[in-house]
Scaffold this active site. Structure first.
Site, PDB file in Angstrom:
ATOM      1  N   LYS A 147     -85.123 -27.038   7.880  1.00 29.49           N
ATOM      2  CA  LYS A 147     -86.335 -27.772   8.252  1.00 29.49           C
ATOM      3  C   LYS A 147     -87.224 -26.860   9.062  1.00 29.49           C
ATOM      4  O   LYS A 147     -86.740 -25.954   9.749  1.00 29.49           O
ATOM      5  CB  LYS A 147     -85.971 -28.998   9.102  1.00 29.49           C
ATOM      6  CG  LYS A 147     -87.061 -30.047   9.151  1.00 29.49           C
ATOM      7  CD  LYS A 147     -86.987 -30.934   7.929  1.00 29.49           C
ATOM      8  CE  LYS A 147     -87.991 -32.055   7.953  1.00 29.49           C
ATOM      9  NZ  LYS A 147     -87.661 -33.076   6.935  1.00 29.49           N
TER      10      LYS A 147
HETATM   11  N1  GLU Z   1     -89.448 -33.781   3.780  1.00 29.96           N
HETATM   12  C1  GLU Z   1     -88.684 -34.480   2.794  1.00 29.96           C
HETATM   13  C2  GLU Z   1     -87.361 -34.952   3.372  1.00 29.96           C
HETATM   14  O1  GLU Z   1     -87.222 -35.074   4.561  1.00 29.96           O
HETATM   15  C3  GLU Z   1     -88.507 -33.676   1.515  1.00 29.96           C
HETATM   16  C4  GLU Z   1     -87.735 -32.401   1.655  1.00 29.96           C
HETATM   17  C5  GLU Z   1     -87.751 -31.530   0.391  1.00 29.96           C
HETATM   18  O2  GLU Z   1     -88.177 -31.979  -0.643  1.00 29.96           O
HETATM   19  O3  GLU Z   1     -87.310 -30.391   0.522  1.00 29.96           O
HETATM   20  O4  GLU Z   1     -86.460 -35.295   2.655  1.00 29.96           O
END
Ligand code: GLU
Length: 427
Positions: free
Chosen positions: A117
């Protein structure tokens, strides 16, 4: 509790926020699985973290400095995968928690990814597009050695969108000397994005909800829904719930909410939001605040905003029979226990909101093959994967007599630990 050999700042998160919740969840799974302190420490600790300072030249010539992070929680099952968040309250502990949840999410829906993240502590509403572009490009350039289509793949999250991903992809590609669409997902269609990606999280939330209420013999047309958070995920979920026949009785955003027994007119509400930027003052219902929405007498409550909104302060007042977590980490560990005691079924974030990363995976696969699927193919495969994962989690929960969250964690922690064991340690 964390084992002794976990770094002090992880063992004592700076506040009782999402990292504490994520660590408590992991500790519970480790205990049930009977894993030793060494495995616990490995799974509790991010593999890699980077902390960057991002200077921005404002449009008026002033300079401002922001802090950004990228955390790769685990890369044993594949490259790191996870969103990039722009929000004023971003800090390293929040990003660590979100990265850990990505690890479990990718494992629970069997994507060949680890968890990562990123975040920048900035309020994107206060900056021009040009300023946001400069922040995004500088952030990307600072974390460049850590990312890549086989290394760590970004996607949108709160405060970022397809355009942000296009800037990340362009910055990365220009530096490498050729176009590399696989470094991000959630891109605009014209630069290699996937059909169905923009609405995938919301579709997945509705599939998960349908599966959960189906266990009680109900269909969407039998239920009343309240949605807290009306951004990309919450608003599209409202549309899909309404299309499926559910009554969406209340919605809210950061400015306030609106409620109507019998159901809101969702298409008209969407027009209002498009025109005004908020659900507030919609004339098809009565005002309601966020706190009241969370404790409304509805069947399905969908928290679709930020972490920690269902806490020990309000868990006892939640009346919904199902809580379907479209947000990451909306329920604190204490609230989770309180809800479980009262028989509320919580469909956990790592399962309920996995539709986004599932279609991210489809987008990455399409980019790697330079071969594009139709929207129908994407929607079908998304639904199949969501329902398959839901059944696997429901089965383990029944067998082990635990909540869906604990079932999902058992499944995913086992998969990640299995990858660790099979790969072995180097050297
Ligand atoms: N931000 C989204 C999540 O928390 C998508 C993450 C992604 O597609 O890599 O799942």
């Amino acid at each position: 509790m964390l084992p002794d050999n976990v770094p002090a700042d992880l063992a004592q998160p700076t506040h009782a926020g999402p990292l504490a919740t994520a660590q408590t969840q992991l500790a519970g799974a480790i205990e049930r699985l009977g894993y030793d302190a060494g495995m616990h420490a490995m799974l509790a600790t991010p593999r890699r973290e980077i902390n960057v300072a991002i200077p921005l030249r404002r449009d008026d010539g002033r300079t401002e400095l922001f802090h950004g992070f990228r955390v790769q929680h685990n890369v044993s099952r594949g490259p790191g995968k996870g969103g990039l968040r722009f929000h004023p309250s971003v800090d390293v502990d929040e990003v660590r928690a979100l990265a850990m949840w990505m690890t479990w999410k990718c494992a629970v829906v069997e994507l060949p990814y680890g968890g990562a993240k990123g975040g920048v502590a900035i309020d994107p509403r206060l900056y021009s597009q040009g300023e946001l572009e400069r922040v995004t490009r500088r952030y990307t350039s600072e974390i460049m050695p850590m990312i890549g289509p086989e290394r760590d793949i970004m996607a949108p999250d709160i405060g970022t969108d397809a355009q942000t991903m296009a800037w990340v992809m362009d910055t990365y590609s220009v530096n490498k000397g050729y176009t590399i669409p696989g470094v991000v997902t959630g891109k605009p269609l014209e630069v290699g994005g996937s059909l169905g990606r923009a609405t995938a999280t919301s579709r997945g939330v509705v599939h998960a909800s349908r599966a959960a209420i189906g266990e009680a013999g109900l269909e969407l047309s039998d239920v009343r829904v309240a949605i807290q958070g009306f951004g990309k995920v919450g608003s599209n979920a409202a549309v899909f719930f309404a299309e499926g026949g559910a009554r969406v009785e209340a919605v809210s955003d950061e400015y306030g909410g609106v409620h109507r027994s019998g159901g809101l007119d969702v298409p008209r509400l969407m027009d209002h939001v498009r025109d005004t930027g908020s659900v507030v003052d919609f004339d098809g219902g009565d005002p309601i605040d966020n706190a009241a929405l969370l404790t409304l007498d509805v069947d399905v409550l969908v928290p679709a905003a930020v972490e920690g909104v269902i806490s020990s302060q309000n868990a006892a007042d939640v009346k919904a029979r199902w809580v379907v977590e479209a947000a990451n980490g909306p329920t604190t560990a204490k609230a989770d226990a309180a809800l479980a005691e009262r028989g509320t079924v919580v469909v956990p974030d790592i399962l309920a909101n996995a539709g986004g990363v599932i279609v991210s995976y489809f987008e990455w696969v399409q980019a790697q093959q330079a071969y594009w699927w139709t929207e129908v193919e994407i929607e079908q495969r998304l639904e199949e994967r969501m329902l398959h994962a839901y059944s696997a989690v429901a089965e383990i929960s029944r067998r082990e007599k635990v909540s869906l969250r604990d079932g999902a964690l058992l499944l995913s922690v086992q998969r990640v630990a299995g990858a660790h064991r099979t790969r072995g340690l180097y050297p």
